[in-house]
Write a protein that holds these residues in place. Sequence first.
Motif, PDB file in Angstrom:
ATOM      1  N   GLY A  34       0.811  -1.214   0.000  1.00  0.00           N
ATOM      2  CA  GLY A  34       0.000   0.000   0.000  1.00  0.00           C
ATOM      3  C   GLY A  34       0.846   1.266   0.000  1.00  0.00           C
ATOM      4  N   GLU A  35       0.131   2.385  -0.099  1.00  0.00           N
ATOM      5  CA  GLU A  35       0.809   3.676  -0.249  1.00  0.00           C
ATOM      6  C   GLU A  35       1.755   3.989   0.902  1.00  0.00           C
ATOM      7  N   ARG A  36       1.278   3.746   2.128  1.00  0.00           N
ATOM      8  CA  ARG A  36       2.113   4.140   3.274  1.00  0.00           C
ATOM      9  C   ARG A  36       3.470   3.450   3.227  1.00  0.00           C
ATOM     10  N   LEU A  84       4.890   2.096   0.617  1.00  0.00           N
ATOM     11  CA  LEU A  84       5.641   2.482  -0.585  1.00  0.00           C
ATOM     12  C   LEU A  84       6.323   3.838  -0.410  1.00  0.00           C
ATOM     13  N   ARG A  85       5.663   4.733   0.319  1.00  0.00           N
ATOM     14  CA  ARG A  85       6.312   6.032   0.568  1.00  0.00           C
ATOM     15  C   ARG A  85       7.601   5.848   1.372  1.00  0.00           C
ATOM     16  N   SER A 140      -3.693   5.055 -14.102  1.00  0.00           N
ATOM     17  CA  SER A 140      -3.727   6.382 -13.473  1.00  0.00           C
ATOM     18  C   SER A 140      -5.046   7.068 -13.746  1.00  0.00           C
ATOM     19  N   ASN A 200      -4.940   9.280  -8.537  1.00  0.00           N
ATOM     20  CA  ASN A 200      -4.531   8.206  -7.636  1.00  0.00           C
ATOM     21  C   ASN A 200      -4.067   7.012  -8.476  1.00  0.00           C
ATOM     22  N   LEU A 208      -2.852   2.818  -9.320  1.00  0.00           N
ATOM     23  CA  LEU A 208      -2.006   1.714  -8.854  1.00  0.00           C
ATOM     24  C   LEU A 208      -1.112   1.210  -9.979  1.00  0.00           C
ATOM     25  N   ASP A 229      -0.520   2.396  -4.739  1.00  0.00           N
ATOM     26  CA  ASP A 229       0.322   3.537  -4.350  1.00  0.00           C
ATOM     27  C   ASP A 229      -0.392   4.883  -4.438  1.00  0.00           C
ATOM     28  N   ASN A 230      -1.623   4.873  -4.934  1.00  0.00           N
ATOM     29  CA  ASN A 230      -2.346   6.135  -5.118  1.00  0.00           C
ATOM     30  C   ASN A 230      -1.509   7.183  -5.836  1.00  0.00           C
ATOM     31  N   TRP A 255       1.823   7.529  -5.843  1.00  0.00           N
ATOM     32  CA  TRP A 255       3.122   7.926  -5.267  1.00  0.00           C
ATOM     33  C   TRP A 255       4.300   7.538  -6.171  1.00  0.00           C
TER      34      TRP A 255
END
Lengths: 330, 330
Positions: free
Chosen positions: A8-10, A12-13, A73, A88, A90, A107-108, A110
Amino acid sequence: MPKVVLVGERELRDLVPLDRAALDAVRGAFLALASGRVIMPPILSMAMPEVHGEVDVKTAFVPGLDGFAVKISPGFFDNPARGLPSVNGLMVVLSATTGLVEAVFLDNGWLTDVRTAAAGAVAADALARPDARIATVFGAGTQARLQMQALALVRDLDEIRVWARDSVKAAACAADIEAATGVRTRAVGEPRAAVSGADIVVTTTPSSAPILFAGWLAPGQHVTAMGSDADTKCELDPAILARADRLVVDSLAQSRRLGELRAGVAAGAIAADAAVDELGSVLAGTAPGRPGPDAVTVCDLTGTGAQDTAIAALARARADAAGAGLATDL
Amino acid sequence: MPKVVLVGERELRDLVPLDRAALDAVRGAFLALASGRVIMPPILSMAMPEVHGEVDVKTAFVPGLDGFAVKISPGFFDNPARGLPSVNGLMVVLSATTGLVEAVFLDNGWLTDVRTAAAGAVAADALARPDARIATVFGAGTQARLQMQALALVRDLDEIRVWARDSVKAAACAADIEAATGVRTRAVGEPRAAVSGADIVVTTTPSSAPILFAGWLAPGQHVTAMGSDADTKCELDPAILARADRLVVDSLAQSRRLGELRAGVAAGAIAADAAVDELGSVLAGTAPGRPGPDAVTVCDLTGTGAQDTAIAALARARADAAGAGLATDL
């Protein structure tokens, strides 16, 4: 079936920050493109006017990488009024050997943000003067912030300037950039003044009409235009394409359809078949870079599937090493 | 961010069997296409010859459905030698309001199998004689099996015949079809004999040259060709397109590029601008169906993103109702 890794995004950041490794991955993507062995089909693009939305799908096969990414996207332009981001999406990573789905990066956007900012830094590193100290960014969104963060990885900046139509947003963006980079950053009210004396100018807007003009440019400057990625957009005065001593694009095919070349050709400022080099060729040394300290260099970035595949490969390696995400054989 | 629901192949096979609801969903997709309000961009297709692979991405926005699907279908042709299926892939469902990712269906192609077989049944239901009793299928793969299962939902069959180049595979396929449908099914060694006396003929092969010939057809028969989905493929003798009393396609744009119309036009059997109706128009009653009991009717199916969005909507509704899959806010 083998397991699929979901991240998930968190995570991946954390796993894929905008760092030198991200720049290296994206540089590798451009070098691969220059090798002529990358397979990169035209972008699938679907506009959904009745819901003020669109979706783009990009992909590329990069020989030598274990997987290839298919990136979805979406952009839904009523989202901000709902408290949601416009963009956002993936990335799905498929095995380059079997086609099996290996990873889904929720990843929304990212990873797109990172690979897009990294491309700006790679372009500036290849084309801007080595002693560039002052950078100006047009726009006050996520890319304005990330482009300056990425640029600070490749040039020793003394000063960053932000211009945006909305001066409140410009000030907030400047504060964020200063906090992230440690470089003194200020919002400038007049775009021409923001450009005057800058060594590097990066445009990051969704503009459909020029916001940077040829008459504002001075010898020695480098311009990266990364906003235009649709046949309705352009940020550069077409005269800038004629004015440039060196004009480079990420993908000739895409820039001619979606980028500044499209608008420049439409305006008659540049020939449809003008010999424009791709960034990968400059990086590979098969096309010239900056001719000298007084040249004006321009790079148009439209965003390539090869960058997506490259950043996804980095994310995958980092996720594997960290045991991140959720492995499922659902 | 809202949660994303992940559902795997095993659960999807249970949730979305090849049943009348699947047929209704696919019929709805064709009716929507006929309404002119569906947005369906050209398929993104990437061939990767050095790894004997390809990937197709399809999507469509169908007004009235809560979400739209983006389907990623890889085909890697060395996979069988590795003990893996050639075709797999997944569907991503995005909100038609916000573009946010709502569901990821790791279906390994199951939903595609269902919506493809369902389209065959919808086409036969619209065009074959109501009293059709004997069906013949060319091919011995997954679609040969599923097309006959779907057909048995719309016609009261007495006999099914299977022809395939490989007689061992044909026999195995016939046994599977008989077990699944309860209809007496046998492999037939000669394709012409398999067609003689059949009411419905369905071709399901990846052939790049005709396997069904105009001289074999008799009044009253219906043919569905669902194999060709690439500009290198064709199953029908082009003369069949000229011979047909009614010729219908799932998508005119796709059939002209990827389906039997492409090959028929290339062979000069049919004009490039021939007035060919789409299946949705026949279903909607705005184009004629079977002219009479002695007519030969032909339908070419290339597979549409609208079907993907429709079957994904059904899968989503069933998954929600069953609390299936894994809801994550990774």
